[in-house]
Design an enzyme around this catalytic site. Sequence first.
Site, PDB file in Angstrom:
ATOM      1  N   ASN A 196       0.805  -1.230   0.000  1.00 30.67           N
ATOM      2  CA  ASN A 196       0.000   0.000   0.000  1.00 30.67           C
ATOM      3  C   ASN A 196       0.837   1.278   0.000  1.00 30.67           C
ATOM      4  OD1 ASN A 196      -2.590  -1.344   0.064  1.00 30.67           O
ATOM      5  ND2 ASN A 196      -2.049  -1.945   2.149  1.00 30.67           N
ATOM      6  N   ARG A 204      -3.332   8.103  -0.372  1.00 28.70           N
ATOM      7  CA  ARG A 204      -3.847   7.309   0.737  1.00 28.70           C
ATOM      8  C   ARG A 204      -3.775   8.116   2.038  1.00 28.70           C
ATOM      9  NH1 ARG A 204      -0.146   2.642   3.511  1.00 28.70           N
ATOM     10  NH2 ARG A 204      -1.706   1.782   4.919  1.00 28.70           N
ATOM     11  N   TYR A 251      -0.329  10.165   6.247  1.00 24.12           N
ATOM     12  CA  TYR A 251       0.913   9.854   5.526  1.00 24.12           C
ATOM     13  C   TYR A 251       1.469  11.027   4.714  1.00 24.12           C
ATOM     14  CZ  TYR A 251      -0.447   5.097   6.747  1.00 24.12           C
ATOM     15  OH  TYR A 251      -0.797   3.966   7.439  1.00 24.12           O
ATOM     16  N   ALA A 289       1.952  -2.827   6.794  1.00 21.93           N
ATOM     17  CA  ALA A 289       1.240  -3.644   7.795  1.00 21.93           C
ATOM     18  C   ALA A 289       1.911  -4.986   8.055  1.00 21.93           C
ATOM     19  CB  ALA A 289      -0.202  -3.853   7.347  1.00 21.93           C
ATOM     20  N   GLU A 346      14.215  -0.295  10.156  1.00 22.22           N
ATOM     21  CA  GLU A 346      12.770  -0.221   9.862  1.00 22.22           C
ATOM     22  C   GLU A 346      12.288   1.211  10.019  1.00 22.22           C
ATOM     23  OE1 GLU A 346      10.516  -3.309  11.723  1.00 22.22           O
ATOM     24  OE2 GLU A 346       8.673  -2.116  11.851  1.00 22.22           O
TER      25      GLU A 346
END
Length: 161
Positions: A26, A33, A38, A93, A114
């Site tokens: 995504n 989105r 975001y 996710a 990350e």
Amino acid sequence: MSTDTAPGTATPGTAHRKVLLLNGPNLNLLGQRDPATYGSATLADVEARTVAAGSELGLDVVCRQSNHEGALIDLVQSAPTEGFSGIVINPGAYAHYSYALRDAVDAIDIPCVEIHISNVHAREPFRHTSVTAPVMDGFICGCGIAGYVLALRALLSRLDG
Ligand code: DQA
């Protein structure tokens, strides 16, 4: 002749190390989105900014995005043999439940950082856990898309010991 450079900048004449920037499911929809969460930058914007920052840091950033868990795992597994020195990854996710992606990161011997654009700890409870975070060499979240460059800098400091 002095070859001094400012800390955190590329040394002239040295080969750039390759870094893999991986974006998960995504994240190809960035810009359209949920902009309140975001932001309005597209994935292409994010990738261009990260590549430019990498170039200043002496890193060649190669960008990949996939909506598929297995494809991300394949990219992680092959990164060391493809000559990558490290990985910056936004698992999307998958961070919250993919033990398979976690195991892939754990299985390779190059550093991984990350990054999440949003502050996952301030959102729904299912986002508060990252099953991938424990095998990472760093974790950045909640800094917006600036987090990608922060992750790159964190990776560089790991690479340089
Ligand atoms: C995200 C956070 C995840 O919870 C979400 O599923 C995403 C984006 C972030 O960058 O903030 O897809 O990884």
